[in-house]
Enzyme design. Sequence first.
Site, PDB file in Angstrom:
ATOM      1  N   GLY A  88       0.861  -1.172   0.000  1.00 28.28           N
ATOM      2  CA  GLY A  88       0.000   0.000   0.000  1.00 28.28           C
ATOM      3  C   GLY A  88       0.900   1.225   0.000  1.00 28.28           C
ATOM      4  N   HIS A 133      -9.830  -1.564  18.071  1.00 28.93           N
ATOM      5  CA  HIS A 133      -9.493  -0.248  17.522  1.00 28.93           C
ATOM      6  C   HIS A 133     -10.760   0.386  16.967  1.00 28.93           C
ATOM      7  CE1 HIS A 133      -7.127   2.916  15.835  1.00 28.93           C
ATOM      8  NE2 HIS A 133      -7.315   2.564  14.578  1.00 28.93           N
TER       9      HIS A 133
HETATM   10  N1  APR Z   1      -3.076  -4.206  -3.134  1.00 32.67           N
HETATM   11  C1  APR Z   1      -2.171  -3.259  -2.786  1.00 32.67           C
HETATM   12  N2  APR Z   1      -2.498  -1.963  -2.596  1.00 32.67           N
HETATM   13  C2  APR Z   1      -3.772  -1.621  -2.747  1.00 32.67           C
HETATM   14  C3  APR Z   1      -4.769  -2.561  -3.095  1.00 32.67           C
HETATM   15  C4  APR Z   1      -4.370  -3.908  -3.281  1.00 32.67           C
HETATM   16  N3  APR Z   1      -5.243  -4.841  -3.618  1.00 32.67           N
HETATM   17  N4  APR Z   1      -5.941  -1.903  -3.164  1.00 32.67           N
HETATM   18  C5  APR Z   1      -5.701  -0.626  -2.879  1.00 32.67           C
HETATM   19  N5  APR Z   1      -4.390  -0.454  -2.615  1.00 32.67           N
HETATM   20  C6  APR Z   1      -3.658   0.775  -2.317  1.00 32.67           C
HETATM   21  C7  APR Z   1      -4.225   1.993  -3.002  1.00 32.67           C
HETATM   22  O1  APR Z   1      -3.803   2.028  -4.373  1.00 32.67           O
HETATM   23  C8  APR Z   1      -3.638   3.125  -2.166  1.00 32.67           C
HETATM   24  O2  APR Z   1      -2.423   3.606  -2.715  1.00 32.67           O
HETATM   25  O3  APR Z   1      -3.758   1.088  -0.937  1.00 32.67           O
HETATM   26  C9  APR Z   1      -3.388   2.469  -0.805  1.00 32.67           C
HETATM   27  C10 APR Z   1      -4.157   3.089   0.324  1.00 32.67           C
HETATM   28  O4  APR Z   1      -3.708   4.399   0.470  1.00 32.67           O
HETATM   29  P1  APR Z   1      -4.677   5.600   0.893  1.00 32.67           P
HETATM   30  O5  APR Z   1      -5.946   5.513   0.125  1.00 32.67           O
HETATM   31  O6  APR Z   1      -3.889   6.853   0.820  1.00 32.67           O
HETATM   32  O7  APR Z   1      -5.049   5.229   2.419  1.00 32.67           O
HETATM   33  P2  APR Z   1      -4.181   5.476   3.744  1.00 32.67           P
HETATM   34  O8  APR Z   1      -4.520   6.791   4.327  1.00 32.67           O
HETATM   35  O9  APR Z   1      -2.757   5.159   3.477  1.00 32.67           O
HETATM   36  O10 APR Z   1      -4.825   4.368   4.688  1.00 32.67           O
HETATM   37  C11 APR Z   1      -4.715   3.002   4.394  1.00 32.67           C
HETATM   38  O11 APR Z   1      -4.907   2.335   6.698  1.00 32.67           O
HETATM   39  O12 APR Z   1      -5.467   3.520   8.634  1.00 32.67           O
HETATM   40  C12 APR Z   1      -5.930   2.663   7.611  1.00 32.67           C
HETATM   41  O13 APR Z   1      -8.249   3.235   7.457  1.00 32.67           O
HETATM   42  C13 APR Z   1      -7.002   3.311   6.791  1.00 32.67           C
HETATM   43  O14 APR Z   1      -7.695   1.288   5.708  1.00 32.67           O
HETATM   44  C14 APR Z   1      -6.956   2.493   5.546  1.00 32.67           C
HETATM   45  C15 APR Z   1      -5.474   2.161   5.398  1.00 32.67           C
END
Ligand code: APR
Length: 318
Positions: A10, A176
Site C-alpha cells: 500500500g 481499535h
Molecule cells: N493491493 C495493494 N495496494 C492496494 C490494493 C491492493 N489490492 N488496493 C488498494 N491499494 C492501495 C491503493 O492504491 C492506495 O495507494 O492502498 C493504498 C491506500 O492508500 P490511501 O488511500 O492513501 O489510504 P491510507 O490513508 O494510506 O490508509 C490506508 O490504513 O489507517 C488505515 O483506514 C485506513 O484502511 C486504511 C489504510
Amino acid sequence: MARPKIALIGGGQIGGVLAQLCALRELGDVVLFDIVENMPQGKTLDIAEAAPVDGFDVSVTGTNDYKDIADSDVVIVTAGLPRKPGMSRDDLIGVNSKIMTSVAEGIRDNAPDAHVIIISNPLDAMVTLCQKVTGFPSNRVMGQAGVLDSARFQAFIAWELGVSVKDVNAMTLGGHGDTMVPLVRYASVNGIPVLELLEQKYGSAEKANEVMTAMVDRTKAAGGEVVKLLGNGSAFYSPASSAVAMAESILKDQKRVLPTCALLKGEFGIDGFYVGVPCVLGSGGVEKIIEFKLDATEQALMDNSVAAVKELVGSMGL
Ligand code: APR
C-alpha cells in the site's frame, strides 16, 4: 551482512510516510508495493533522491510485483480504503476484506518468513483475516492500533498538564474502534497518577474526573476528529510513526512493551480473538502477551470492546 528488508504493501498516504520514516531511521532496505502502476516507483524515487541530504544509506524502491517483497523481514500493510467523514472504521469491512485477502496471499506466497504488521481498517478484523489467509503463526501477524491510540491519549494528557510527552505513560487496550479502553488508573507522569495531578490543578476530585473523562472520550474519537478536519482521507503521519516503532522493536530485538493487536489464547479471559493488549515485541515478533489484573470496571469495558470485535469478525464469516 545483508541489511534487513521491509516491505510496505500500500503506497498511499500512510505507505509514503512509512517509507520515508524507515529510510530516515535506516531500519533497512524498503520496498513499496501498490497495484497502481508507476506511483510507488515515483514516490520511492522522490524519497531516495533525498538520501544525500538526509544521509541515509538504505535503498528505497517501488514495485507492482509481489516477487520484489521476497525475503522481507517485516511487512507493513496499509492497502485498503481509508474512511470518509461520517464513516466508522467498520464501514470499510466489505471493500477492505477483499483487498486484504489478495494482499495476504501475496505475502504468504512471496515472503513466508516475514513478520506482518497490519494497519488497514477495520483493524481487528483485517488482522484476523490476514492471519487466516497466510496461515502464519500468530506471533508473526499483528496489528497496529494501540501504539497510536495510546499516543493520542498521552498527547492529550501532556497538553492538559503542560508537561513533556516523554514523561507521560498511558495505554489503551481493546479493539481499535469506538469501544477502545483507555486505561485511566495506570495513566501517569513518571509514575505519578494523572488523576492526582489533575486534582492538584483543579482542586477537586470531581473536576479531575470530568477532565479525564473528556480526554478519554477525545482519545476514542481521535481518528474521526482528524478525518473530519482533513475532509478527504484519514490520519497518516501518526499511524506510520506508530507502526515504525513496532517494526523497529522487532528488527532490533528491543523487546519494547507496546500495545499490540495480538491473538489472545485465554489472556484477559479472551480466547481466539485478536484484541489490543500490551505485548513484548522482539525478533520473535509477539514474544509475550503481558497479562495483568483489570478491575471490575476495566474488565467490563474490555468485555464490551471484545464483544464489538467478535461481532465484526463474525460478519466476515471466516
Ligand atoms: N493491493 C495493494 N495496494 C492496494 C490494493 C491492493 N489490492 N488496493 C488498494 N491499494 C492501495 C491503493 O492504491 C492506495 O495507494 O492502498 C493504498 C491506500 O492508500 P490511501 O488511500 O492513501 O489510504 P491510507 O490513508 O494510506 O490508509 C490506508 O490504513 O489507517 C488505515 O483506514 C485506513 O484502511 C486504511 C489504510
